[in-house]
Enzyme design. Structure first.
Site, short mmCIF file in Angstrom:
data_model
loop_
_atom_site.label_atom_id
_atom_site.label_comp_id
_atom_site.label_asym_id
_atom_site.label_seq_id
_atom_site.Cartn_x
_atom_site.Cartn_y
_atom_site.Cartn_z
N GLN A 160 0.85 -1.19 0.00
CA GLN A 160 0.00 0.00 0.00
C GLN A 160 0.88 1.24 0.00
O GLN A 160 1.74 1.41 0.86
CB GLN A 160 -0.94 0.03 1.20
CG GLN A 160 -1.98 1.14 1.08
CD GLN A 160 -2.86 1.29 2.31
OE1 GLN A 160 -2.36 1.53 3.40
NE2 GLN A 160 -4.17 1.17 2.13
N GLY A 162 -9.54 -7.47 9.46
CA GLY A 162 -8.41 -6.88 10.14
C GLY A 162 -8.27 -7.27 11.59
O GLY A 162 -7.42 -8.07 11.96
N TYR A 185 -5.93 10.91 4.39
CA TYR A 185 -4.59 11.16 3.86
C TYR A 185 -4.64 11.96 2.56
O TYR A 185 -5.71 12.36 2.10
CB TYR A 185 -3.84 9.84 3.69
CG TYR A 185 -3.51 9.17 5.01
CD1 TYR A 185 -2.75 9.83 5.98
CD2 TYR A 185 -3.94 7.88 5.29
CE1 TYR A 185 -2.44 9.22 7.20
CE2 TYR A 185 -3.64 7.26 6.51
CZ TYR A 185 -2.89 7.94 7.46
OH TYR A 185 -2.59 7.34 8.65
#
Length: 336
Positions: free
Chosen positions: A101, A316, A174
């Site tokens: 990523q 996750g 982000y």
């Protein structure tokens, strides 16, 4: 055969099942961004037995200006390749493909971390900013072009490190999320925040630059902020529009998540809590769609796939807590 344990093509790569370990930052790396033996062992443990269809490793910064936090993995220069090659080998030995990523934190970073003033699309206070953090500097045209090249070179290094593909990070507040969200993009140039075309322009330029570096057969994914869950922010309709444009531009996989609201969907706690967003995107495109959030069991994952919420399911926290989770989930689905 149950969908969770069926194969799925992602670009030129065929995944053996639909279960994905999504990117989750760890404190296991050197502060200079180099991968450690500890982080290699961590990923080897999570992928042990080959029960995951895909691993997407934690976000790597593409330049020092884009570093989000100390201990973050780096793809910012060629010195990182050797350590990351050991990391990919630790996952490949379990028969599991792995994507890197790629990320730039933009206005979400701090001078104490990067040594430079943070940059962002516009000089505005970002949603959910911590009190007292200076407002980022608005990016110049030269700054933007450097970001495009930084992403492309990071992808080149990821390929050299034997990653099977890359994911562009455009979620969780982000830099690319900052460009796509009207809450943070007040630009009036070609990247203008008042138009969808302007808000997505940088994404498309990065995708094209990466494709030039890695070739047409190398899988490229993008984690998309499909909603900010804030008034005036990214809407689900924006996400569907962007998904179509990204598919047309050659993207291979869409990974659906939240924007400035972070990793959760307000008021939604059921397994796959971003599923209204992922389902809308899935209905609009032909490339695979990945959904992550709140999945606790293999049955949860199978149900979401059967209901057409997504093509892949990311897990996750359950996997973080229990390294045998993937084995247990796949085994359970096989006996359903």
């Amino acid at each position: 055969m149950k969908l969770l344990i069926s194969e799925l093509p992602v670009g030129s790569l065929t995944l053996k099942n639909r279960l994905v370990m999504p990117p989750m930052a760890t404190p296991k790396n050197e502060n200079n961004g180099l991968a450690t033996d500890e982080v290699c062992k961590y990923y080897a443990e999570k992928s042990q037995g080959g029960f995951l269809g895909l691993v997407i490793t934690e976000h790597c910064y593409v330049s020092i200006e884009g570093k989000a936090h100390n201990g973050q993995l780096s793809l910012a220069d060629d010195s990182t390749v050797a350590g990351l090659a050991q990391l990919t080998q630790s996952i490949h030995k379990n028969g599991t493909p792995v994507f890197a990523q790629l990320n730039h934190a933009g206005g979400r970073t701090q001078k104490e971390i990067t040594g430079t003033r943070a940059v962002a699309p516009s000089a505005v206070v970002l949603p959910r900013s911590k009190e007292g953090i200076p407002i980022a500097q608005a990016m110049t045209a030269q700054d933007i072009q450097k970001v495009v090249m930084d992403f492309a070179q990071a992808a080149r290094r990821a390929k050299q490190a034997d990653y099977d593909g890359v994911e562009i990070h455009s979620a969780h507040g982000y830099l690319l999320n900052q460009f796509f969200s009207p809450l943070s993009n007040r630009r009036t140039d070609a990247y203008a925040g008042k138009t969808l075309e302007g808000r997505l322009r940088l994404h498309l330029e990065i995708l094209a630059a990466i494709r030039t570096e890695v070739g047409n057969e190398y899988p490229i994914a993008l984690r998309l902020a499909a909603c900010d869950f804030m008034e005036g922010g990214i809407t689900p309709e924006d996400a569907v529009w962007a998904a179509k444009r990204l598919e047309s531009a050659g993207l291979d996989l869409l990974d659906i998540s939240g924007g400035f609201g972070g990793y959760t969907n307000p008021g939604q706690t059921e397994p796959g809590y971003f599923s209204p967003l992922s389902q809308a995107v899935k209905q609009a495109v032909n490339i695979p769609v990945l959904l992550t959030g709140g999945v606790q069991t293999g049955a949860d994952a199978e149900c979401l796939l059967e209901e057409g919420k997504a093509d892949l399911i990311g897990v996750g926290r359950a996997l973080l807590k229990n390294s045998a989770w993937a084995k247990d989930a796949i085994t359970a689905v096989q006996t359903m």
